[in-house]
Design a protein around this motif. Structure first.
Motif, short mmCIF file in Angstrom:
data_model
loop_
_atom_site.label_atom_id
_atom_site.label_comp_id
_atom_site.label_asym_id
_atom_site.label_seq_id
_atom_site.Cartn_x
_atom_site.Cartn_y
_atom_site.Cartn_z
N HIS A 46 5.25 -2.86 -11.01
CA HIS A 46 3.87 -2.40 -9.91
C HIS A 46 2.88 -2.51 -11.17
O HIS A 46 1.99 -2.77 -10.99
CB HIS A 46 3.85 -1.11 -9.51
CG HIS A 46 4.67 -1.64 -7.72
ND1 HIS A 46 4.71 0.12 -6.97
CD2 HIS A 46 4.95 -2.46 -7.47
CE1 HIS A 46 5.47 -0.37 -6.29
NE2 HIS A 46 5.75 -1.95 -6.46
N ASN B 214 0.49 -5.16 -12.26
CA ASN B 214 -1.18 -4.89 -12.22
C ASN B 214 -2.00 -5.45 -13.44
O ASN B 214 -2.62 -4.95 -13.71
CB ASN B 214 -1.43 -3.16 -12.13
CG ASN B 214 -1.04 -2.36 -10.89
OD1 ASN B 214 -1.62 -3.27 -10.36
ND2 ASN B 214 -1.84 -0.82 -10.53
N GLN C 95 -4.47 -5.32 -6.92
CA GLN C 95 -3.91 -4.10 -8.05
C GLN C 95 -3.41 -3.41 -6.24
O GLN C 95 -3.42 -2.90 -5.99
CB GLN C 95 -4.78 -3.75 -8.90
CG GLN C 95 -4.75 -4.59 -10.00
CD GLN C 95 -5.56 -4.13 -10.91
OE1 GLN C 95 -5.81 -2.70 -10.89
NE2 GLN C 95 -5.61 -4.85 -12.18
N HIS D 290 1.16 -3.07 -2.29
CA HIS D 290 0.10 -4.05 -2.15
C HIS D 290 -0.45 -4.08 -0.98
O HIS D 290 -0.31 -4.14 0.33
CB HIS D 290 0.82 -5.39 -3.02
CG HIS D 290 1.95 -5.18 -3.62
ND1 HIS D 290 3.06 -4.86 -3.03
CD2 HIS D 290 2.16 -5.09 -4.56
CE1 HIS D 290 4.10 -4.95 -3.88
NE2 HIS D 290 3.95 -5.25 -5.77
#
Length: 571
Positions: A127, A131, A139, A185
């Motif tokens: 993640h 991002n 993000q 997400h």
């Protein structure tokens, strides 16, 4: 499901179960050769790593049912090892059911957003990489779970309360049922997955929990979400194809062009395909007011009879300031049972900067002190019904649809874009085109607001020739609000603001009119705090600005009763 789809589904399930049994045999063989201490360590590692790829996309799938004796209950979770705190389980159970008296019959889908117990520590390495490459608005926020809820309620007079929820050996006392996917997400394309798995064809209702297990095993084999790459995601014999844009070339309507042509088993999806115009059409004439409320993080409550409508409107509001990320809190669907109910409805400190979507009529009374309310009617196509109603926040909001606020915007309407969009409605212009026009206008509006600030900040940065590995890092010039304001006339692109004729001012006397005392006191305390910080922390604000703040503070205090003046100790 047709015969081909059914056989393909069964084959997929059998294949996944074969893999699962093989993995179990390998694990059992390895455990038999270990000591007790080694077994514990290995089992913990296995538990942590078994669903790594799955958790790149989803956290878990929850099945929630309603029992006449127990109420909402979490029936099952996939994968089964996923930990959920008691508070998370409670929030999920209540959020998975419409909290209103509208009787949402049939199938209802909506979006939820809830805090997780682990906070930002829940972010995975994948993640963090994601991002660093994706647009800001897409993000992952590790403090929250997104949830996509599918709720079914069907009449059946043979059952005690007249409702049937699902088959597969469920006791007759259960009359309501929801499937909720929790993920990190917000990809609107994930909604396609739920519709495909549960609704079309109705996999879960035909095949029970084995279908959800097969789905989880399919997702476990997906590649990680990677911006800038076309992703093919197999699911139950079909392939969902999507593209996550890079932050450098993100446009809301261009990514589908990068996908290949659709095939018999290939379904193209978009990570951000909110039909912005369709959702915002009822409040189109107030779009500039709403943009202003969102960009300054004013508290807004959206009231509707359906969680589908309120959650869609909340999401659309947060997209008004795109490509900026809305950094306030927002809950597309919120219930009176939520663990943060007291915090959001407290009248002691005033409403927090949050956008709430609610359906329970009780909120009309509980949130009557909130300054801005959007009440949606059942018929969302009637644009002209949504009038701006200047009501005092302390009064009860009537049951008619509309935008309720006493806020006086600084930004005038751009009548040209509103006329252009309304003309498109009359000419039956496709919603996709209408949404593209609206997105473009809102983008220019946000750019007109932000670019002067960006240019001023850039002027404070040291020159490249001043940066050297052999010298200490140079210090940026101090931020000076007066200097920023002096550049506004010439620094901005003025993409949408040429004809507004609106400038900011320091007149807070008009702002005080009609405000509840709690909001006025809150503003007094904020201004006092700003002045104190400038004095105590040596913040570079010139004396003229401090004097202006002090004068405006006194202007506000003059509107307060004498007892409040004494309590606040304003001289």
């Amino acid at each position: 499901m047709n015969n081909f789809g059914e056989s393909l589904f069964i084959e997929c399930c059998q294949h996944q179960m074969t893999i699962k049994n093989s993995q179990h045999q390998n694990v059992d063989r390895k455990l038999s050769n270990m000591t007790d201490g080694e077994n514990i360590v290995f089992e913990n590692e296995l538990k942590d790593n078994a669903w790594d790829s799955f958790h790149n996309w989803l956290y878990c799938v929850c099945v929630v049912t309603f029992d006449l004796e127990l109420g909402q209950a979490l029936e099952s979770v996939f994968p089964r090892h996923v930990p959920l705190s008691k508070q998370e389980i409670s929030n999920i159970c209540y959020l998975a059911f419409p909290d209103s008296n509208s009787g949402c019959m049939g199938d209802t889908t909506f979006i939820i957003r809830l805090q997780n117990s682990q906070g930002k520590k829940n972010l995975r390495p994948e993640h963090n990489i994601y991002n660093s490459k994706c647009p800001t608005a897409l993000q992952v926020d590790g403090a929250y779970y997104w949830g996509y809820v599918y709720f079914r309620q069907v009449k059946d007079i043979t059952l005690p309360r007249g409702y049937f929820q699902k088959v597969n050996n469920i006791p007759s006392l259960l009359f309501e049922f929801s499937v909720a996917l929790l993920y990190c997400h917000y990809f609107h394309s994930i909604t396609y997955l739920v519709k495909y798995v549960v609704m079309s064809p109705p996999e879960y209702f035909d095949n029970g929990e084995v279908s959800l297990e097969a789905v989880c095993y399919n997702i476990e084999r997906w590649p990680p979400p990677t911006p800038g790459v076309t992703l093919n995601l197999p699911l139950l014999g079909s392939v969902f194809q999507t593209y996550i844009p890079l932050s450098s070339n993100y446009t809301a309507n261009s990514t589908l062009a990068l996908l290949s042509e659709e095939g018999d088993n290939k379904i193209q999806t978009h990570v951000e395909d909110l039909n912005l115009f369709e959702i915002l059409q009822p409040v189109l004439s107030h779009i500039h007011l709403l943009w202003e409320l969102v960009i300054v993080s004013e508290p807004i409550v959206v009231m509707a009879s359906s969680p589908t409508h309120c959650s869609s409107m909340v999401l659309a509001l947060t997209r008004l300031i795109s490509p900026l990320q809305y950094c306030g809190d927002y809950r597309p669907y919120f219930t009176i049972h939520d663990s943060e109910f007291k915090q959001f409805t407290s009248k002691v400190q005033g409403p927090p900067p949050v956008i709430l979507g609610v359906t329970n009529p009780f909120f009309a009374k509980t949130l009557h002190h909130w300054p801005h309310t959007i009440r949606l009617s059942d018929d969302l196509g009637q644009t002209q019904k949504y009038k701006l109603k200047k009501t005092a926040p302390t009064k009860m909001i009537d049951s008619s649809s509309g935008v309720f606020t006493a806020y006086k915007p600084f930004l005038q309407k751009d009548k040209n874009i509103i006329k252009k969009l309304l003309t498109g409605v009359n000419s039956k212009r496709p919603f996709e085109v209408q949404s593209a026009l609206l997105r473009r206008h809102l983008l220019e509006l946000t750019q007109s607001f932000m670019i002067p600030l960006e240019r001023y900040i850039a002027s404070l940065m040291p020159l490249q020739k001043s940066i050297s590995p052999f010298k200490a890092a140079p210090t940026p010039l101090p931020f000076n609000p007066d200097n920023l304001f002096a550049t506004l006339e010439t620094a901005g692109p003025q993409l949408t603001l040429n004809n507004t004729g609106i400038k900011g001012d320091w007149d807070l006397k008009d702002w005080v009119q009609g405000r509840p005392e709690v909001e006025v006191v809150d503003m007094v305390l904020k201004i006092k705090n700003k002045i104190t910080r400038c004095n105590e922390h040596d913040i570079p604000v010139n004396e003229t600005t401090k004097e202006q703040l002090t004068h405006r503070l006194n202007d506000i205090v003059t509107s307060l009763p004498d007892d409040l003046k004494n309590i606040l100790q304003i001289s």
